[in-house]
Design a protein around this motif. Structure first.
Motif, PDB file in Angstrom:
ATOM      1  N   VAL A 204       3.698 -10.773 -18.412  1.00 18.37           N
ATOM      2  CA  VAL A 204       3.148  -9.418 -18.309  1.00 18.37           C
ATOM      3  C   VAL A 204       3.987  -8.539 -17.362  1.00 18.37           C
ATOM      4  CG1 VAL A 204       0.783 -10.155 -18.825  1.00 18.37           C
ATOM      5  CG2 VAL A 204       1.530 -10.069 -16.461  1.00 18.37           C
ATOM      6  N   LYS A 205       3.972  -7.231 -17.642  1.00 17.01           N
ATOM      7  CA  LYS A 205       4.749  -6.275 -16.834  1.00 17.01           C
ATOM      8  C   LYS A 205       3.826  -5.144 -16.380  1.00 17.01           C
ATOM      9  CE  LYS A 205       8.684  -7.150 -19.903  1.00 17.01           C
ATOM     10  NZ  LYS A 205       9.405  -6.649 -21.081  1.00 17.01           N
ATOM     11  N   PRO A 206       3.062  -5.359 -15.325  1.00 17.70           N
ATOM     12  CA  PRO A 206       2.078  -4.341 -14.917  1.00 17.70           C
ATOM     13  C   PRO A 206       2.694  -3.005 -14.492  1.00 17.70           C
ATOM     14  CG  PRO A 206       1.628  -6.454 -13.858  1.00 17.70           C
ATOM     15  CD  PRO A 206       2.971  -6.574 -14.494  1.00 17.70           C
ATOM     16  N   LEU A 207       3.998  -2.969 -14.135  1.00 15.43           N
ATOM     17  CA  LEU A 207       4.626  -1.718 -13.675  1.00 15.43           C
ATOM     18  C   LEU A 207       5.429  -1.020 -14.778  1.00 15.43           C
ATOM     19  CD1 LEU A 207       6.100  -2.788 -10.172  1.00 15.43           C
ATOM     20  CD2 LEU A 207       3.749  -2.187 -10.761  1.00 15.43           C
ATOM     21  N   TYR A 208       5.205  -1.409 -16.039  1.00 16.30           N
ATOM     22  CA  TYR A 208       6.090  -0.913 -17.108  1.00 16.30           C
ATOM     23  C   TYR A 208       6.061   0.607 -17.263  1.00 16.30           C
ATOM     24  CZ  TYR A 208       2.536   0.393 -20.472  1.00 16.30           C
ATOM     25  OH  TYR A 208       1.508   1.043 -21.105  1.00 16.30           O
ATOM     26  N   SER A 209       5.028   1.272 -16.782  1.00 18.13           N
ATOM     27  CA  SER A 209       4.936   2.731 -16.962  1.00 18.13           C
ATOM     28  C   SER A 209       5.353   3.493 -15.700  1.00 18.13           C
ATOM     29  CB  SER A 209       3.505   3.113 -17.334  1.00 18.13           C
ATOM     30  OG  SER A 209       2.658   2.879 -16.226  1.00 18.13           O
ATOM     31  N   LEU A 210       5.734   2.761 -14.647  1.00 16.83           N
ATOM     32  CA  LEU A 210       6.124   3.410 -13.385  1.00 16.83           C
ATOM     33  C   LEU A 210       7.640   3.381 -13.224  1.00 16.83           C
ATOM     34  CD1 LEU A 210       3.186   1.791 -11.596  1.00 16.83           C
ATOM     35  CD2 LEU A 210       3.612   4.235 -11.437  1.00 16.83           C
ATOM     36  N   THR A 211       8.194   4.456 -12.677  1.00 13.41           N
ATOM     37  CA  THR A 211       9.661   4.533 -12.565  1.00 13.41           C
ATOM     38  C   THR A 211      10.162   3.827 -11.302  1.00 13.41           C
ATOM     39  OG1 THR A 211       9.544   6.583 -11.318  1.00 13.41           O
ATOM     40  CG2 THR A 211       9.706   6.775 -13.712  1.00 13.41           C
ATOM     41  N   GLU A 212      11.479   3.607 -11.271  1.00 18.73           N
ATOM     42  CA  GLU A 212      12.119   3.025 -10.075  1.00 18.73           C
ATOM     43  C   GLU A 212      11.808   3.885  -8.858  1.00 18.73           C
ATOM     44  OE1 GLU A 212      16.349   2.652 -10.605  1.00 18.73           O
ATOM     45  OE2 GLU A 212      16.101   0.963 -11.959  1.00 18.73           O
ATOM     46  N   ARG A 213      11.869   5.200  -9.063  1.00 19.84           N
ATOM     47  CA  ARG A 213      11.639   6.135  -7.958  1.00 19.84           C
ATOM     48  C   ARG A 213      10.206   6.002  -7.428  1.00 19.84           C
ATOM     49  NH1 ARG A 213      10.142  11.716  -8.808  1.00 19.84           N
ATOM     50  NH2 ARG A 213      10.351  12.875  -6.873  1.00 19.84           N
ATOM     51  N   GLU A 214       9.251   5.819  -8.309  1.00 21.01           N
ATOM     52  CA  GLU A 214       7.862   5.669  -7.865  1.00 21.01           C
ATOM     53  C   GLU A 214       7.651   4.344  -7.124  1.00 21.01           C
ATOM     54  OE1 GLU A 214       6.966   8.188 -11.684  1.00 21.01           O
ATOM     55  OE2 GLU A 214       5.523   6.580 -11.468  1.00 21.01           O
ATOM     56  N   ASN A 215       8.324   3.289  -7.599  1.00 21.85           N
ATOM     57  CA  ASN A 215       8.225   2.003  -6.894  1.00 21.85           C
ATOM     58  C   ASN A 215       8.847   2.102  -5.502  1.00 21.85           C
ATOM     59  OD1 ASN A 215       6.944   0.857  -9.059  1.00 21.85           O
ATOM     60  ND2 ASN A 215       8.798  -0.048  -9.914  1.00 21.85           N
ATOM     61  N   LEU A 216       9.977   2.812  -5.432  1.00 22.03           N
ATOM     62  CA  LEU A 216      10.634   2.997  -4.143  1.00 22.03           C
ATOM     63  C   LEU A 216       9.717   3.783  -3.195  1.00 22.03           C
ATOM     64  CD1 LEU A 216      13.177   2.825  -2.347  1.00 22.03           C
ATOM     65  CD2 LEU A 216      13.975   4.948  -3.384  1.00 22.03           C
ATOM     66  N   TYR A 217       9.114   4.824  -3.694  1.00 18.76           N
ATOM     67  CA  TYR A 217       8.228   5.637  -2.852  1.00 18.76           C
ATOM     68  C   TYR A 217       7.032   4.802  -2.385  1.00 18.76           C
ATOM     69  CZ  TYR A 217       6.609  10.133  -1.060  1.00 18.76           C
ATOM     70  OH  TYR A 217       6.248  11.163  -0.237  1.00 18.76           O
ATOM     71  N   TYR A 218       6.539   3.953  -3.267  1.00 12.41           N
ATOM     72  CA  TYR A 218       5.401   3.094  -2.921  1.00 12.41           C
ATOM     73  C   TYR A 218       5.765   2.137  -1.775  1.00 12.41           C
ATOM     74  CZ  TYR A 218       1.639  -0.328  -3.256  1.00 12.41           C
ATOM     75  OH  TYR A 218       0.585  -1.163  -2.953  1.00 12.41           O
ATOM     76  N   VAL A 219       6.930   1.467  -1.874  1.00  9.69           N
ATOM     77  CA  VAL A 219       7.283   0.518  -0.803  1.00  9.69           C
ATOM     78  C   VAL A 219       7.604   1.256   0.505  1.00  9.69           C
ATOM     79  CG1 VAL A 219       8.008  -1.470  -2.205  1.00  9.69           C
ATOM     80  CG2 VAL A 219       9.683   0.233  -1.636  1.00  9.69           C
ATOM     81  N   LEU A 220       8.202   2.426   0.407  1.00  8.45           N
ATOM     82  CA  LEU A 220       8.502   3.179   1.632  1.00  8.45           C
ATOM     83  C   LEU A 220       7.214   3.633   2.314  1.00  8.45           C
ATOM     84  CD1 LEU A 220      11.559   5.353   0.451  1.00  8.45           C
ATOM     85  CD2 LEU A 220      11.616   3.320   1.906  1.00  8.45           C
ATOM     86  N   LEU A 221       6.290   4.148   1.535  1.00  7.81           N
ATOM     87  CA  LEU A 221       5.020   4.607   2.124  1.00  7.81           C
ATOM     88  C   LEU A 221       4.250   3.458   2.771  1.00  7.81           C
ATOM     89  CD1 LEU A 221       3.382   7.131  -0.387  1.00  7.81           C
ATOM     90  CD2 LEU A 221       4.481   7.606   1.791  1.00  7.81           C
ATOM     91  N   ASN A 222       4.347   2.293   2.173  1.00  8.67           N
ATOM     92  CA  ASN A 222       3.619   1.135   2.707  1.00  8.67           C
ATOM     93  C   ASN A 222       4.423   0.348   3.741  1.00  8.67           C
ATOM     94  OD1 ASN A 222       0.912   0.824   1.287  1.00  8.67           O
ATOM     95  ND2 ASN A 222       2.289   1.224  -0.433  1.00  8.67           N
ATOM     96  N   LYS A 223       5.611   0.868   4.057  1.00 12.73           N
ATOM     97  CA  LYS A 223       6.502   0.205   5.029  1.00 12.73           C
ATOM     98  C   LYS A 223       6.750  -1.262   4.668  1.00 12.73           C
ATOM     99  CE  LYS A 223       5.496   3.226   8.944  1.00 12.73           C
ATOM    100  NZ  LYS A 223       4.769   4.246   8.201  1.00 12.73           N
ATOM    101  N   ILE A 224       7.013  -1.496   3.399  1.00 12.66           N
ATOM    102  CA  ILE A 224       7.293  -2.862   2.927  1.00 12.66           C
ATOM    103  C   ILE A 224       8.804  -3.062   2.968  1.00 12.66           C
ATOM    104  CG2 ILE A 224       7.203  -4.417   0.919  1.00 12.66           C
ATOM    105  CD1 ILE A 224       4.729  -2.694   0.022  1.00 12.66           C
TER     106      ILE A 224
END
Ligand code: SF4
Ligand code: ZN
Length: 303
Positions: A196-216
């Motif tokens: 399964v690919k739960p992030l298939y509808s999210l872009t690289e940029r959105e994933n990057l923003y998510y990890v930056l906001l969460n300080k991951i």
């Protein structure tokens, strides 16, 4: 620019949705997209045990974090592929996230555990390191999931990856690959675990923003073998189209999933599946490629 949800000052503009979000509402949007994808494609539910494949890059780290925060029963798996310092650095990132957050993690080291060396194999078999690496990863995802009683294997593939793969497959009309390109690959054999690919509808940029906001923490560098890969060229072409016409990638992928994919379905059903004579995992040949790789590497060590 105002957040479409709360009307406060927006921090990120998502042109393809014609929407801007403040940080808090972006996180709401992001998590909502992931859970919507999981439900839409019936990927898994809270009772299922999920194996999340983590490379240490932004996409898989975002996947891991969001699944944990949404309360899914997730175990992460990291595979050390023996790609020099890149592998060592990525392993550190993954292990540190697991220990800081007290999360279960399975680590597989192909050299230490199986004696595998993708460079030796690549030379002997005259295949690219990526094709060897891909076969090894696919084998281990499935084997670990099957042996551990997992219901699904989740990967961090994003919209950019999926659209680029689709473009590549369409350009050479790879019917078999087109038949198998989907956010969910269902279980077609008792020993083949659902992918399964739960992030298939999210872009690289959105994933990057998510990890930056969460300080991951994540590994910023890409695998050295990804340089010059055709998928990068396809991504660049799609980025140009996206700039001119926001939403192109999403329309391309969703259009294929809704209208195109079914026309390739009978191709994948024709593949004859059997069990490997050595390890019992599913393959289309007498012995699976992983077992052949192990034999080649161990034979080279003996000689
Ligand atoms: Fe493996 Fe190639 Fe990906 Fe590197 S770029 S992790 S070698 S498939
Ligand atoms: Zn085998």
């Amino acid at each position: 620019m105002k957040c479409v949800r709360c009307k406060q000052k927006a921090k990120i503009l998502l042109k393809r949705h014609n929407a801007a979000f403040c940080n808090e509402c972006f996180l709401y949007y992001y998590r909502n997209q992931v859970t919507k994808n999981i439900r839409k494609y019936k990927m898994f539910d809270k009772k299922d045990k999920i194996l999340a494949v983590i490379s240490g890059g932004k996409d898989s780290m975002a996947l891991w974090d969001v699944l944990v925060k949404e309360g899914y029963n997730v175990v992460a798996m990291y595979i050390n592929l023996g790609i020099g310092e890149y592998s060592n650095r990525s392993q550190k990132v993954v292990e540190s996230f697991a220990s800081k957050n007290n999360l279960p993690l399975i680590v597989k080291d192909i050299k230490k555990e199986f004696g595998l060396d993708i460079y030796k194999l690549s030379k002997t078999l005259k295949r690219s390191p990526c094709s060897i690496c891909g076969s090894i990863k696919r084998y281990l995802f499935n084997k670990v999931a099957y042996d551990g009683g997992f219901s699904a294997v989740a990967t961090g593939h994003n919209l950019d990856d999926e659209a680029a793969t689709l473009l590549g497959n369409v350009l050479s009309w790879e019917e078999g690959y087109l038949a198998r390109q989907a956010p969910v690959l269902p279980q077609t054999h008792p020993k083949l675990i659902k992918k399964v690919k739960p992030l298939y509808s999210l872009t690289e940029r959105e994933n990057l923003y998510y990890v930056l906001l969460n300080k991951i923490e994540f590994l910023h560098e890409e695998c050295p073998h990804s340089v010059g890969a055709r998928s990068i060229l396809f991504k660049e072409v799609l980025n140009k189209l996206e700039e001119e016409s926001p939403g192109t990638k999403q329309r391309f992928l969703n259009g294929f999933l809704e209208k195109g994919r079914r026309h390739f379905q009978d191709v994948s059903e024709k593949l004859e599946l059997r069990e490997c004579k050595t390890c019992g995992q599913v393959t289309t040949t007498e012995e699976c490629s992983f077992c052949r790789f192990v034999k080649i590497c161990n034979h080279q060590q003996e000689t």
